[in-house]
Design an enzyme around this catalytic site. Structure first.
Site, short mmCIF file in Angstrom:
data_model
loop_
_atom_site.label_atom_id
_atom_site.label_comp_id
_atom_site.label_asym_id
_atom_site.label_seq_id
_atom_site.Cartn_x
_atom_site.Cartn_y
_atom_site.Cartn_z
N SER A 619 12.19 32.99 -46.77
CA SER A 619 12.58 33.95 -45.76
C SER A 619 12.54 33.29 -44.39
O SER A 619 13.25 32.33 -44.14
CB SER A 619 11.70 35.18 -45.86
OG SER A 619 12.31 36.27 -45.23
N ASP A 704 19.24 42.00 -51.19
CA ASP A 704 18.22 41.73 -50.18
C ASP A 704 18.55 42.43 -48.86
O ASP A 704 19.59 42.16 -48.26
CB ASP A 704 18.12 40.21 -49.96
CG ASP A 704 16.91 39.80 -49.13
OD1 ASP A 704 16.35 40.66 -48.43
OD2 ASP A 704 16.55 38.62 -49.18
N HIS A 739 14.86 41.08 -51.90
CA HIS A 739 14.17 40.00 -51.21
C HIS A 739 13.08 39.37 -52.06
O HIS A 739 12.76 38.20 -51.90
CB HIS A 739 13.56 40.55 -49.92
CG HIS A 739 13.15 39.51 -48.94
ND1 HIS A 739 14.04 38.70 -48.29
CD2 HIS A 739 11.93 39.13 -48.49
CE1 HIS A 739 13.40 37.88 -47.46
NE2 HIS A 739 12.10 38.12 -47.58
#
Length: 770
Positions: A619, A704, A739
């Site tokens: 991320s 996501d 995610h």
């Protein structure tokens, strides 16, 4: 603080800060993530049915198969006289239905499957090994709440948990650290309130974001996400009969609290998935008749919600990256609505707790950057008394209130600590704190997480682990200072903590700053002569602290001679607020150069060599990977970029993408020339050049909401176009997840096995016979 692109990625879902970012991914299970800590897609993801299933080529395919090449469609962007041409902009499709885009993602998945087909047997061996360390039939440490013990239960072979409780036979007795939940034929019966395994049968993805019993324990409200897009449906059921009460509440965040026994308070999001409205729902009524208690119209701010430990107030906070102000709702009089508790003042960040006749306010400002703790009367919030003053070297991370005690979770020199203070009786003046008692820990580096405790008791519960100590739950008697371990996660497969060594090393950054690293290795296998393989992990954003935590799957690396290292780079919160401030805005490159300094130091200290150095980030940590990949491709052998935030400039220029506006206070606002060119100078997609790159694995999730799948897809497409080497570049996009990849506990382990197999394939560590 709103978090975004990466926390969970870092820890593997090990923990989450009270207010997260572009999430990491540590390794335990996440419950409710602050809605959109990380970045979300522009509109609510609505998947086409065609995109829900991953298709892969069948049979063994040759590793020499040519990688896919994404088509090129010029998209010209101009600003401040600067022209950027994005040939892969077309890959972004907010509906997730574009057939050309889906075809490209499937081609990439097929290519990855092809390249890794020769190591599938080894990957399966790793998966069996990792899974074999788990005690599959297990329960969490029971938590005493009112007349019940509540706990979660895992069953042999099942992916998800059961939410259970047992009646406490003598619930009038004061809670003690020595309490144990009785089991066996004479014990009160176990009652299964919710079995996630049954619920998950209908979906490819299933996650519970909130599970809340009503104050009288007769009802339970739970929030479920069935896509991975972090948009929740809340169901209310009778906790005994399990029958639903009323219709589900739809389109919510996972922020949910009971306001008495017959009402709920919850938060919804706007079209860019910003938590913007807080609602009061009366049980038995339609959602359409719910009362909006507050609407935050400033798109730099998002809403947060939590109940006081006393359960007498609900606090609603509106927060940006620098400012946080709080409203209170008296649970006994919800019809009176919200009252301003701390006013909105730019640069002032406040969090509130309640006990007796006082509110306790943790307050941070530019002057008091590591926070101070003050108290005020419930009847007069304008006059405050300082209980813990600001300290330059100690950061107040959070507080936990009890009827007679205050537990303060702090951070000093990169290490966490807990200090407990006894409070005067409720109703007595609160002018100062008594001297505190510190909780002792044994490892040189470790991780502590606060957890729910009974407000009226003397028992503080917390979770502890280190890089060699499995997650452990302790009950701490705040009067006597006695700690009692209530549960330590069982690690099967012959695990012996004494085989591992944890260390802390300090690295001198380019500007002279000392950067801490946490290190673990198997003392019987690591040679420490520069020949060992090493995995270096980094994050460094949103003031998130990646503390030295335990992850059982990591043992499959350590027991093959790997050294594992966490680089606590600036931009995180490990060393206090200033550590974060010196790794954001126009100082963001400190995050990258700190990481490079850590990598170089590991080589100098003979923990590894360039030929054996693997690095990983997820991320916002994936941004770190993309940046150092462009800056120093010669320094690494393998780069793992999980759901990486790599198209920074284009994303931050688009206010229609979720969280962009609020994150201008994290990365800067590129509509201003200074930030535009600074951001462009490190944005990974904008800095891919014709040069040799190391071996790279990039992952993404189609659903996501924090880092849109198109960012890593574009990055991979551009790398394929520009790189001048023959090293591996693989892209793996989960077409039915978000995610945090897949939702099942064993499904998540498969991702670790795949990543490990990729690293060991590149390092030529896969045995001829598995």
């Amino acid at each position: 603080m709103i978090i975004r692109r990466g926390l969970v990625a870092a820890l593997g879902s090990h923990f989450l800060a009270p207010h997260p970012p572009r999430l990491l991914h540590f390794g335990a299970s996440l419950s409710c993530l602050p809605p959109l800590l990380p970045r979300r897609s522009r509109s609510n993801p609505r998947l086409c049915s065609s995109s829900l299933r991953l298709t892969t080529a069948s049979g063994d395919m040759a590793e020499s198969r040519s990688p896919p090449a994404a088509k090129k469609v010029e998209h010209v962007m101009q600003m401040f006289g600067d022209v950027r041409v994005d040939k892969y902009y077309w890959l972004r499709d907010d509906s997730r239905c574009n057939p050309d885009m889906l075809s490209y993602l499937r081609q990439e998945n097929d290519y990855t499957h092809s390249v890794m087909s020769g190591t599938k047997e080894f990957e399966n061996t790793l998966f069996a090994e990792i899974r074999g360390r788990i005690k599959e039939d297990d329960i969490s440490a029971p938590l005493r709440k009112g007349p019940y013990y509540y706990y979660k239960k895992n069953l042999q072979g099942k992916e998800y948990v059961q939410h259970c409780r047992r009646l406490i036979a003598d619930n009038k007795a004061e809670p003690s650290v020595y309490d144990t939940m009785p089991t066996g034929p004479d014990a009160p019966r176990e009652h299964i309130i919710l079995d996630e395994n049954i619920k998950a049968q209908e979906y490819d993805y299933y996650s519970i974001g909130a599970f809340k019993a009503s104050p009288d324990h007769k009802l339970v409200a739970y929030a479920e996400d069935t896509k991975g897009d972090e948009i929740y449906t809340v169901n209310v059921i009778d906790s005994e009969t399990l029958k639903p009460l009323g219709q589900p509440l739809k389109g919510l965040t996972c922020y949910l609290e009971w306001a008495g026994n017959d009402a709920l308070v919850y938060i919804t999001m706007d079209e860019i998935l910003r938590p913007d409205k807080v609602w009061l729902h009366k049980l038995g009524t339609e959602q359409s008749s719910d009362v909006c208690l507050y609407h935050e119209k400033d798109d730099m701010f998002s809403l947060d919600l939590h109940s006081s430990e006393s359960h007498k107030y609900i606090f609603v906070a509106s927060e940006s990256k620098t400012t946080r102000f709080v409203f209170s709702l008296d649970v006994s009089k919800p019809q009176d609505g919200l009252k301003v508790l701390t006013p909105r003042e730019d640069g002032i960040d406040s969090s509130v707790s309640h006990r007796g006749s006082h509110f306790f306010i943790q307050r941070r400002s530019t002057e008091f950057y590591n926070s101070e703790l003050v108290a005020c009367s419930v009847d007069d919030t304008s006059k405050t008394t300082v209980l813990i003053p600001h300290r330059e070297s100690v950061k107040i991370q959070e507080i936990q209130l009890f009827r007679d005690h205050l537990a303060v979770f702090e951070r000093e020199q990169g290490l966490q600590k807990i200090t407990v203070h006894r409070l005067p009786a409720e109703g007595q003046p609160l002018n100062k704190l008594q001297a505190g008692r510190s909780v002792s820990f044994i490892d040189p580096v470790y991780s502590i997480d606060s957890t729910e405790s009974e407000f009226s008791s003397i028992v503080l519960r917390f979770r502890y682990s280190s890089m060699k100590t499995p997650p452990s739950v302790y009950d701490y008697d705040m009067d006597s200072g006695t700690s009692v371990i209530k549960k330590i996660d069982t690690v099967l497969g012959g695990f012996d903590a004494s085989n591992y060594v944890t260390e802390r090393k300090w690295v001198t950054a380019a500007d002279g700053t000392q950067i801490p690293m946490s290190i673990v290795y198997n003392k019987n296998l690591a040679k420490l002569d520069g020949s060992d393989p090493c995995l270096l992990y980094g994050y460094g954003s949103y003031e998130i602290s990646v503390d030295p935590y335990f992850k059982a799957s990591r043992l499959s690396l350590l027991d093959r001679g790997f050294i594992y290292v966490i680089a606590h780079v600036r931009g995180g919160g490990e060393m206090g607020r200033q550590w974060y401030e010196n790794g954001k805005f126009l100082k963001k490159k400190n995050t990258f150069t700190d990481f490079i300094a850590c990598a170089e130091s590991l080589i100098e200290l003979k923990y590894c060599s360039k030929e054996k150095l693997c690095v990983e980030g997820r991320s916002a940590g994936g941004l770190l990977m993309g940046a150092v990949l462009n800056m120093r491709p010669d320094l690494f052998k393998v780069v793992i970029a999980g759901v990486p935030f790599v198209d920074v400039l284009t994303t931050m220029l688009d206010p229609t993408i979720p969280l962009t506006t609020s994150e201008w206070e994290e990365w800067g606002d590129p509509r201003k020339e200074e930030f535009y060119f600074y951001m462009k100078s490190y944005s990974p997609v904008d800095n891919v050049t014709a040069q040799n790159y190391p071996n790279v694995l990039v992952t993404a999730g189609l659903n996501d909401p924090r880092v849109m799948y198109s960012e890593p897809a574009k990055f991979v497409a551009k790398l394929r176009e520009m790189k001048t080497d023959n090293n591996l570049l693989l892209f793996k996009c989960e077409l039915g997840a978000g995610h945090f990849s897949k939702s099942g506990r064993f499904e998540k382990l498969q991702e670790d096995a795949f990543t490990f197999a990729f690293m060991m394939k590149v390092l030529d560590m896969i045995p001829d016979s598995v």
